[in-house]
Scaffold this active site. Structure first.
Site, mmCIF file in Angstrom:
data_model
loop_
_atom_site.group_PDB
_atom_site.id
_atom_site.type_symbol
_atom_site.label_atom_id
_atom_site.label_comp_id
_atom_site.label_asym_id
_atom_site.label_seq_id
_atom_site.Cartn_x
_atom_site.Cartn_y
_atom_site.Cartn_z
ATOM 1 N N GLU A 246 0.997 -1.132 0.088
ATOM 2 C CA GLU A 246 -0.391 0.048 0.171
ATOM 3 C C GLU A 246 0.835 1.307 0.141
ATOM 4 O O GLU A 246 1.236 1.370 1.142
ATOM 5 C CB GLU A 246 -0.993 0.310 1.284
ATOM 6 N N CYS A 280 -2.410 9.164 2.323
ATOM 7 C CA CYS A 280 -2.155 9.238 1.177
ATOM 8 C C CYS A 280 -3.448 9.145 0.355
ATOM 9 O O CYS A 280 -2.828 9.083 -0.565
ATOM 10 C CB CYS A 280 -1.614 6.991 1.318
HETATM 11 P P1 NAD Z 1 8.361 5.265 4.935
HETATM 12 O O1 NAD Z 1 8.078 4.550 3.175
HETATM 13 O O2 NAD Z 1 9.825 6.000 4.978
HETATM 14 O O3 NAD Z 1 8.033 4.002 5.525
HETATM 15 C C1 NAD Z 1 7.472 3.898 5.608
HETATM 16 C C2 NAD Z 1 8.172 2.379 6.563
HETATM 17 O O4 NAD Z 1 8.774 1.849 6.318
HETATM 18 C C3 NAD Z 1 8.225 2.708 8.288
HETATM 19 O O5 NAD Z 1 8.007 1.823 9.224
HETATM 20 C C4 NAD Z 1 9.989 2.672 8.019
HETATM 21 O O6 NAD Z 1 10.735 2.873 9.117
HETATM 22 C C5 NAD Z 1 10.567 1.788 7.102
HETATM 23 N N1 NAD Z 1 10.261 1.573 6.365
HETATM 24 C C6 NAD Z 1 11.961 2.427 6.343
HETATM 25 N N2 NAD Z 1 13.026 2.269 5.415
HETATM 26 C C7 NAD Z 1 12.921 1.203 5.308
HETATM 27 C C8 NAD Z 1 13.414 0.593 4.024
HETATM 28 N N3 NAD Z 1 14.671 0.185 3.248
HETATM 29 N N4 NAD Z 1 13.490 -1.552 4.679
HETATM 30 C C9 NAD Z 1 12.288 -1.485 5.022
HETATM 31 N N5 NAD Z 1 11.517 -0.733 5.467
HETATM 32 C C10 NAD Z 1 11.794 0.384 5.032
HETATM 33 O O7 NAD Z 1 6.724 5.890 4.582
HETATM 34 P P2 NAD Z 1 6.337 7.112 6.234
HETATM 35 O O8 NAD Z 1 7.305 8.503 5.734
HETATM 36 O O9 NAD Z 1 6.268 6.817 7.067
HETATM 37 O O10 NAD Z 1 4.934 7.695 5.168
HETATM 38 C C11 NAD Z 1 4.656 7.967 4.731
HETATM 39 C C12 NAD Z 1 3.728 6.782 2.915
HETATM 40 O O11 NAD Z 1 3.634 6.551 3.490
HETATM 41 C C13 NAD Z 1 3.510 8.061 2.323
HETATM 42 O O12 NAD Z 1 4.130 7.957 1.252
HETATM 43 C C14 NAD Z 1 1.860 7.417 1.878
HETATM 44 O O13 NAD Z 1 1.195 8.298 1.085
HETATM 45 C C15 NAD Z 1 2.202 6.091 2.399
HETATM 46 N N6 NAD Z 1 1.012 5.339 2.858
HETATM 47 C C16 NAD Z 1 0.486 4.692 2.337
HETATM 48 C C17 NAD Z 1 -1.201 3.966 2.046
HETATM 49 C C18 NAD Z 1 -1.982 3.115 1.483
HETATM 50 O O14 NAD Z 1 -2.884 2.454 1.875
HETATM 51 N N7 NAD Z 1 -1.913 2.917 0.147
HETATM 52 C C19 NAD Z 1 -1.488 4.587 3.895
HETATM 53 C C20 NAD Z 1 -0.700 5.586 4.576
HETATM 54 C C21 NAD Z 1 0.245 6.148 4.057
#
Ligand code: NAD
Length: 472
Positions: A246, A280
């Site tokens: 997602e 999102c």
């Molecule tokens: P992010 O991708 O930076 O982080 C998400 C998660 O991934 C965190 O737990 C982070 O620690 C982890 N992470 C970071 N780097 C990683 C790696 N290399 N390997 C594995 N895990 C890693 O996103 P964010 O800034 O926390 O959240 C915002 C983003 O999430 C926005 O782009 C938003 O649109 C998206 N989002 C999508 C949905 C959906 O349902 N489509 C819902 C909520 C948020």
């Protein structure tokens, strides 16, 4: 308040700690344990050890655990909402809405647990019976973002428990306290030890990569940015791990010339400002028919100006802080970039001083090819573009690599549905500012992700289909 890791049914200190910051004033709320590689592996080992027994438990038993979790979560809603507001910065009404939404995933999936469909029929040639059943995939890694610390956790834990999968949860480092409280609820609801484990690696990328290359891991459920989703999809390739992703969105909000302006403004306030714009699903590009543009912007500006910005958990606050100074500064840079290119400011657009990660409600009118429209702003900023024809609006709405959700307003339902069918996104809202519902399939197309959460589809992200051909 839980601040330890949870591995194999035990709350444990880690090898280090991580500061959780209140973004409304920069103060430290808690120090949360970070996990070592050994602890991450111990979590995987526990999840793997109990996986077979857990998969065999009766659906009704798992359903009752989820139902109990729903009841506990609902009874603790005020406490959880405060916790969310404290570590995430969002306004209390938004946090309360999130808790209700999050708890609902436990109730919905408690009901789905006992309804997994199967199939038994004669093959078309009559040579055998076709028996189709669904089995739990096995150990699942759940990775969640900071913007809905409760909702994104329950949207994964709920279906995983329903399906009979064991789990390792990795919450976002900015907001781990809510996730830890939810795990505490699962423990009190009777979830057996080892079924759900929580890790918080100090170096996320390398630690997760190790887990993704361990053959005991079978499934990944990730919510976060498209950039990280792509990294994980590549990591998953080595072992062909099943992925549900997602990812980011860049939602268009289209107001056609026959829209009810008052209703469209109400809807936009929800679509844009829920969670202070850090969703999102947030309307990120507002396309308004030129003939109603002035009136619409004036009404929208009135509604935006009525918001009160401040520390989220204080009464009367309707626009909280961003999750961190880093995120706030990203928002400010995007707006400053747009204004330097000639965007017309209708409201806000001034970065406040002080230690709080605040950004005001902002409306800017931009050209249809302005760079800000290609970015997920993730804040209380509404870039508005005026258009002349429906065809132009549709082309602009679809001009993005994202495809999570789109919004369209028209008083003519036929026109609205035709428009919705042509919008390239996994979800479309017609004359509504919010359509997220645990009973409906949530997810995107294009680079917004793979798979669906919630609805009847959600449990299938944790099940694999087995076909048994029978000679009778
Ligand atoms: P992010 O991708 O930076 O982080 C998400 C998660 O991934 C965190 O737990 C982070 O620690 C982890 N992470 C970071 N780097 C990683 C790696 N290399 N390997 C594995 N895990 C890693 O996103 P964010 O800034 O926390 O959240 C915002 C983003 O999430 C926005 O782009 C938003 O649109 C998206 N989002 C999508 C949905 C959906 O349902 N489509 C819902 C909520 C948020």
């Amino acid at each position: 308040m839980r601040t330890q890791l949870y591995i194999d049914g035990q709350w444990l200190d880690g090898t280090g700690t991580l500061e959780v910051i209140d973004p409304s004033d920069g103060s430290v709320i808690a120090n949360v344990a970070t996990s070592s590689d050994e602890q991450n592996l111990a979590a995987l080992e526990a999840a793997d050890r109990v996986a077979a027994d857990w998969a065999k438990t009766a659906p009704r038993y798992r359903a009752e655990i989820l139902r109990k979790a729903f009841e506990i979560m609902t009874s603790e809603a005020d406490y959880i909402a405060e916790l969310i507001s404290k570590e995430n910065g969002k306004a209390l009404p938004d946090a309360k809405g999130e808790v209700a939404y999050a708890a609902e995933f436990f109730r919905w999936f408690s009901e789905e647990t006992v309804r997994t469909p199967g199939d038994f029929r004669l093959s078309p040639s009559g040579d055998k019976r076709i028996l189709v059943t669904h089995q739990p995939i096995g150990v699942s890694l759940l990775i969640t973002p900071w913007n809905f610390p409760a909702g994104m956790a329950t949207r994964k834990i709920g279906p995983a428990v329903a399906a009979g999968c064991t789990m390792i949860l990795k919450p976002a480092g900015e907001t781990p306290l809510t996730a830890l409280h939810i795990v505490d609820i699962m423990e009190r609801a009777g979830l057996p030890k080892g079924v759900l484990n929580v890790i918080l690696p100090a170096q996320t990328g390398p630690a997760i990569s190790k887990l993704m290359h361990d053959s005991r891991l079978k499934n990944l459920s990730f919510t976060g940015s498209t950039a990280v989703g792509k990294i994980l999809l590549r990591e998953a390739a080595d072992q062909v791990i099943r992925c549900s992703l997602e990812l980011g969105g860049n939602a268009p909000f289209v107001v056609l010339d026959d829209a009810n302006i008052e209703e469209a403004v109400k809807g936009l306030m929800l679509a844009k400002m829920r969670n202070g714009g850090a969703a999102c699903t947030a309307a990120n590009r507002i396309y308004v028919a030129r003939s109603i543009g002035d009136k619409f912007i004036a009404e929208f500006a009135k509604a935006m100006a009525a918001l009160t910005m401040g520390t989220g958990r204080e009464s009367g606050i309707t626009l909280g802080a961003s999750v961190s100074m880093k995120e706030r500064n990203k928002i400010a840079e995007l707006v400053d970039g747009a204004t330097s290119r000639g965007a017309k400011v209708h409201l806000g657009a001034k970065t406040p001083d002080g230690a709080g990660a605040f950004y005001p409600a902002t409306i800017i009118e931009v050209k249809k090819d302005d760079e800000i429209l290609a970015n997920e702003v993730f804040g209380p900023v509404a870039p508005v573009v005026l258009f002349d024809t429906d065809e132009e609006a549709l082309a602009l709405a679809n001009d993005t690599e994202y495809g999570l959700i789109s919004y369209v307003y028209s008083e003519d339902l036929k026109r609205g549905i035709r428009f919705a069918e042509a919008m390239e996104s996994g979800m479309v809202a017609i004359n509504r500012g919010m359509i997220s519902d645990p009973a409906a399939p949530f997810g995107g197309v294009k680079q917004s992700g793979l798979g669906r959460e919630g609805g009847f589809d959600g449990i299938h992200e944790f099940l694999q289909t087995k076909y048994i051909g029978v000679e009778i």
